[in-house]
Write a protein that holds these residues in place. Structure first.
Motif, PDB file in Angstrom:
ATOM      1  N   HIS A 264      78.962  78.995  45.510  1.00 21.95           N
ATOM      2  CA  HIS A 264      79.220  77.370  45.508  1.00 21.95           C
ATOM      3  C   HIS A 264      80.998  77.697  46.755  1.00 21.95           C
ATOM      4  CE1 HIS A 264      81.558  78.434  42.014  1.00 21.95           C
ATOM      5  NE2 HIS A 264      82.324  78.122  42.043  1.00 21.95           N
ATOM      6  N   TRP A 265      81.136  76.691  47.257  1.00 19.11           N
ATOM      7  CA  TRP A 265      81.886  75.975  48.013  1.00 19.11           C
ATOM      8  C   TRP A 265      83.189  75.511  47.163  1.00 19.11           C
ATOM      9  CZ3 TRP A 265      83.454  78.066  52.490  1.00 19.11           C
ATOM     10  CH2 TRP A 265      85.066  77.855  53.381  1.00 19.11           C
ATOM     11  N   THR A 352      88.485  82.508  52.825  1.00 16.12           N
ATOM     12  CA  THR A 352      88.103  83.037  51.734  1.00 16.12           C
ATOM     13  C   THR A 352      86.798  84.383  51.471  1.00 16.12           C
ATOM     14  OG1 THR A 352      85.585  81.556  52.094  1.00 16.12           O
ATOM     15  CG2 THR A 352      88.083  81.067  50.653  1.00 16.12           C
ATOM     16  N   ALA A 354      84.200  83.883  53.303  1.00 19.00           N
ATOM     17  CA  ALA A 354      82.848  83.181  53.763  1.00 19.00           C
ATOM     18  C   ALA A 354      82.598  83.309  54.972  1.00 19.00           C
ATOM     19  CB  ALA A 354      82.883  81.527  52.361  1.00 19.00           C
ATOM     20  N   LEU A 356      80.461  80.910  57.746  1.00 20.32           N
ATOM     21  CA  LEU A 356      80.531  79.565  57.884  1.00 20.32           C
ATOM     22  C   LEU A 356      80.315  80.002  59.231  1.00 20.32           C
ATOM     23  CD1 LEU A 356      83.715  78.144  57.697  1.00 20.32           C
ATOM     24  CD2 LEU A 356      81.808  77.708  56.257  1.00 20.32           C
ATOM     25  N   TYR A 392      77.106  80.068  55.330  1.00 14.41           N
ATOM     26  CA  TYR A 392      77.464  78.427  55.047  1.00 14.41           C
ATOM     27  C   TYR A 392      77.577  77.821  55.876  1.00 14.41           C
ATOM     28  CZ  TYR A 392      79.909  79.086  50.214  1.00 14.41           C
ATOM     29  OH  TYR A 392      79.666  80.168  48.917  1.00 14.41           O
ATOM     30  N   LEU A 403      80.501  69.854  54.996  1.00 16.80           N
ATOM     31  CA  LEU A 403      79.857  71.464  54.927  1.00 16.80           C
ATOM     32  C   LEU A 403      78.036  71.144  54.824  1.00 16.80           C
ATOM     33  CD1 LEU A 403      81.775  73.304  52.449  1.00 16.80           C
ATOM     34  CD2 LEU A 403      80.594  74.201  55.522  1.00 16.80           C
ATOM     35  N   GLN A 406      76.279  73.190  50.817  1.00 19.63           N
ATOM     36  CA  GLN A 406      78.279  73.639  50.242  1.00 19.63           C
ATOM     37  C   GLN A 406      77.435  73.786  49.045  1.00 19.63           C
ATOM     38  OE1 GLN A 406      80.342  70.357  48.830  1.00 19.63           O
ATOM     39  NE2 GLN A 406      79.364  68.990  49.490  1.00 19.63           N
ATOM     40  N   GLN A 408      75.240  78.815  49.437  1.00 19.98           N
ATOM     41  CA  GLN A 408      75.735  79.268  50.289  1.00 19.98           C
ATOM     42  C   GLN A 408      74.140  80.353  50.640  1.00 19.98           C
ATOM     43  OE1 GLN A 408      76.285  84.025  49.106  1.00 19.98           O
ATOM     44  NE2 GLN A 408      77.701  83.766  50.430  1.00 19.98           N
TER      45      GLN A 408
END
Length: 469
Positions: A264-265, A352, A354, A356, A392, A403, A406, A408
């Protein structure tokens, strides 16, 4: 960790269209990105499935396409061409239905209505599904002399159902019947209607039972209702893998608890809440778990025993009492009949760690702001070798909230700038309910896709004519 996959259920027609990657890219070049694509032939097939269920039971019926589900001219024209009725919830939708060719006796005006909307309904000579006592009294006042307005009374307040802000509460029906008797020279009661915010068969059966009692009360007042309108709410089937959905949900909840990788974001919990080392509540994406088709849900409802009627099925009771069943499907008719296509602008790593994937559309283009897309977008990447990754998808608005996913999402391979990304099954509310022109970004074009003589033909939605007219 790479998240579990949640693959989309695709209609074979959509799947065939997406196999032609060059064709998808050509559509983007011609009409721009992002792009909403609608498939009227799938609408027609969905309608046929519902009609088949009703025909098996030999049930007198009327299907009213709920126009609010999508602004598409192609869909409303397909509905008119098919000979069904239409449910409109605004003056704009009323005008759209008239332009599509719906005659007055196949137009039903629903939803909360002010004086302007009531005048428009009267001017169109449409059936009015009355939401409250004020509407009923105002209709009687506004109706021209020697005009009898066909009305349905939308009722609510059924035991066992959640409170609703719509409809006339059961405790006020007596007043409504008195108004109808007093103005019988202006208003003609066709029957009773309801719309539950659930697809649960038990709640619908309960509501039908209450409405049958209301019909008896109306007869006692010298009225002659013959219609029972059960509204819409038939579900869609989003995912091709129910087990995959469950696996993703488990992994997501484990991440929220900290007992597994976070998927989760930020602080988004998707409607869940964590307390005492447990995840509680239901997620905002619960609709994606459904595996029953709209036709199966309707068949189950019609076959359900109706309390107080000797165990006879609901459909049989309606037939025995010479009642006509009205339905207002929207989602069920456009299920799988629309996709949204966008292009990748760039891929970046967040602080983070992650990944995008930025697209040229916003979250509001493909889902309501308070919901989450829980089927995986399809990436038509040029790179051949599969290299699964978790990403994401991010939108193009300068807002942290933009987003698109939100959560992954698993992709078969990382995309590159210009690669098309497809969001499946977006025709039902997703494309139009929250659509905006924030930051002066234009509204995506809407294009109808027709499969004809072995090939796909595209035309602007506004130009589509059923039957090639």
């Amino acid at each position: 960790m790479i998240p579990p996959a949640v693959p989309a259920a695709l209609d074979p027609l959509v799947a065939a269209f997406l196999t032609d990657r060059d064709g998808v890219r050509a559509a983007l070049r011609r009409y721009g990105s992002p792009l909403h694509l609608v498939f009227p032939q799938i609408f027609t097939a969905n309608l046929a499935a519902l009609r088949a269920v009703l025909d098996v039971g030999a049930i007198r019926h009327r299907i009213c396409y709920a126009h609010k589900v999508n602004r598409s001219a192609a869909f409303v024209r397909t509905a008119a061409h098919a000979g069904i009725a239409v449910d409109v919830a605004s003056v704009g939708e009323l005008r759209s239905a008239q332009a599509a060719g719906f005659p007055a006796d196949r137009i039903e005006v629903t939803g909360p209505k002010g004086a302007t909307a009531l005048r428009a309904a009267l001017g169109a000579a449409a059936t009015v599904n009355v939401d409250n006592l004020w509407e009923l009294a105002t209709l009687a006042d506004l109706a021209p002399a020697e005009t009898i307005v066909p009305v349905l009374l939308r009722v609510s307040g059924f035991s066992g159902s959640s409170p609703s802000r719509f409809g006339i509460d059961l405790t006020e029906v007596a007043t409504a019947l008195e108004l109808l008797v007093r103005h019988r020279n202006r208003l003609r009661l066709l029957g009773f209607a309801f719309h539950l915010d659930t697809a649960a068969t038990a709640e619908r059966v309960n509501a039908v039972g209450d409405c049958l009692e209301l019909i008896e009360r109306a007869y006692a007042h010298g009225l002659a209702p013959t219609v029972l309108d059960i509204g819409g709410g038939l579900r869609q089937v989003f995912t091709a893998d129910a087990d995959g959905y469950d696996a993703y949900d488990r992994a997501l909840r484990a991440g929220l608890l900290g007992s597994g990788p976070a998927m989760h974001w930020g602080n988004n919990t998707f409607g869940y809440h964590v307390a005492e080392a447990k995840v509680h509540g239901g997620p905002v994406f619960h609709k994606y778990a459904n595996t029953e088709s709209a036709a199966d849900i309707l068949a189950a409802l019609l076959a359900a025993p109706l309390p107080g009627h000797g165990g006879r099925a609901l459909g049989a009771v309606l037939t025995d009492n010479l009642l006509e069943l009205w339905l207002e499907p929207g989602k069920a008719l456009v299920d799988h009949a629309g996709i949204t296509v966008a292009q990748v602008e760039f891929v970046k790593q967040a602080g983070t760690g992650a990944t995008l994937v930025h697209l040229d559309l916003s979250r509001d283009t493909v889902t309501a702001a308070d919901q989450e897309v829980l089927i995986d977008p399809i990436v038509l990447a040029e790179v051949a070798e599969p290299r699964p990754a978790g990403v994401y998808f991010a939108g193009h608005l300068c807002l942290e909230r933009d987003l698109i996913t939100q959560r992954q999402v698993r992709v078969a391979r990382l995309p590159s700038p210009g690669d098309p990304v497809i969001f499946p099954n977006t025709a039902a509310y997703h494309t139009d309910l929250s659509a905006a022109q924030a930051a002066m970004h234009p509204t995506p074009a809407k294009v109808a896709v027709l499969h004809h003589e072995g090939r796909f033909v595209l035309c602007p939605d506004a130009d589509y004519r059923p039957g090639g007219r």
